[in-house]
Write an enzyme that holds these catalytic residues in place. Structure first.
Site: not given
Length: 380
Positions: A127, A129, A246
């Site tokens: 959560g 953007s 990421e």
């Protein structure tokens, strides 16, 4: 610890043995723009991997992993991609949240969340953007405040482009917990359950006709006061660490997928004669050298923003090249109402590569300001 080659050989043998029978049909399933394919079956496959100790291989052994070295993790992702194994459903939990909790989480958080991630029992989404605060996370407006008795966070706001939120049970949410704070200050990193009143997930239909991304609305959603990772108000630091994970070693497998796409595209160009066009042949050669550069950068640990900018632009350009090699046929759908072939799906979905996980514009700003020491962008 096993040598890299022993580790590689062991995992390759396991894949050859286990990715058969009922799981054989999953080869090549899923991936960007195709996350809807055989989702339940891919979830079952990944739980099978977990039962045999092949999830979270880079995590420390005390947290259920194999403590695999960097070279072993590269071997793992390479062999998985080379086997054409199905796209992973637990990437966000295993590769993003898990390492973040190991680095910043409390012992209570590690005990509660790591094992369900390793066993693929709880799926996660990211959560970050928001409308008006996409790649620029410092503009987050979603807010959270402690309840009167101090036992829960109450969350209000909206997130968008939330991958696989419609399949996830939990979301790690960046929210503003200090009223009146601006930019990077006053943000906190909260772990929020999605199956509760006050949470609504709305899938977003994409150019590919699928709905991997979602909008998530929080209207009085609640989570325990202890479900904040890192210090309250210091969520920016935690969030940036997650982005580093990421864009880390897991992209090696992604690049092998890129290599397969490029190899298939060269074969298509040879088949339809497009290889004879000097400009197209030159672009294919540039794509090949670009891929090798990307692979070398992953192994030497290039800055995450540089890596993200490079691979996103390369993959978008590959999609455009695929359309040019296919020629006029690229404009025709395979069937009604909107059935796309693999090359059309690549072209359409790769447009998103330069936006999600940090847009190209934001990555260039980060590189300019943090790596090159150039003056910061003027903000109103």
């Amino acid at each position: 610890m096993d040598s890299v080659e022993d580790f590689r050989t062991g995992f390759r043998s396991w894949l050859e043995r286990e990715l058969s029978g009922g799981f054989a049909s999953l080869r090549g399933k899923g991936g960007p723009g195709r996350e809807h394919e055989a989702f339940a079956e891919r979830l079952e496959w990944e739980r099978h991997m977990a039962a045999h100790g092949w999830t979270c291989v880079g995590w420390p052994e005390e947290h259920g992993g194999r403590g695999a070295s960097l070279a072993q993790q590269i071997a793992f992702h390479e062999e998985y991609a080379l086997a054409d194994a199905p796209a992973r459903v637990n990437h966000i939990g295993e590769q993003l949240l898990g390492p973040t909790l190991i680095a910043f989480g409390t012992e209570e958080q590690k005990a509660r969340f790591l094992e369900p991630i390793r066993r693929v029992e709880e799926l996660w989404c990211q959560g970050y953007s928001e409308p008006g605060a996409g790649s620029d996370l410092a503009g987050v407006r979603t807010r959270a405040a402690l309840s009167e008795d101090g036992t829960e966070w109450i969350v209000d706001g909206q997130k968008t482009w939330t991958s696989l939120a419609h399949e996830a049970q939990w979301c790690f949410v960046i929210a503003r917990t200090e009223p009146g704070s601006r930019r990077h200050a006053g943000l906190s990193y909260l772990l929020v359950p999605l199956d509760q009143p006050g949470v609504e997930v709305r899938p977003i239909v994409q150019l590919t006709g699928t709905s991997e991304f979602n909008e998530v609305f929080f209207d009085g959603a609640r989570t325990a006061a202890s479900h904040v990772v890192g210090a309250v108000g210091d969520g920016w630091r935690t969030a940036m660490a997650t982005l580093g994970f990421e864009r880390g070693i897991s992209t090696v497998g992604q690049q092998i997928g890129f290599r397969r796409e490029l190899t298939d595209l060269i074969a298509l160009a040879e088949q339809n004669g497009a290889i004879g066009a000097p400009l197209l042949r030159d672009r294919l050669a540039r794509a090949w050298t670009g891929l090798r550069t990307m692979e070398a950068n992953a192994r030497r640990g290039v800055d995450p923003s540089v890596a993200k900018l490079y691979w996103a632009t390369w993959h978008r350009d590959l999609g455009e090249l695929a359309m040019d090699i296919r020629g006029a046929a690229s404009m025709l759908a395979e069937g009604e109402p909107y059935e796309l072939d693999a090359w059309q799906r690549l072209f359409l979905f790769s447009r998103a590569d330069t936006i999600y996980a940090g847009s190209d514009e934001i990555q260039r700003n980060i590189i300019a300001e943090r790596l090159l020491g150039l003056p910061k962008e003027v903000r109103a």
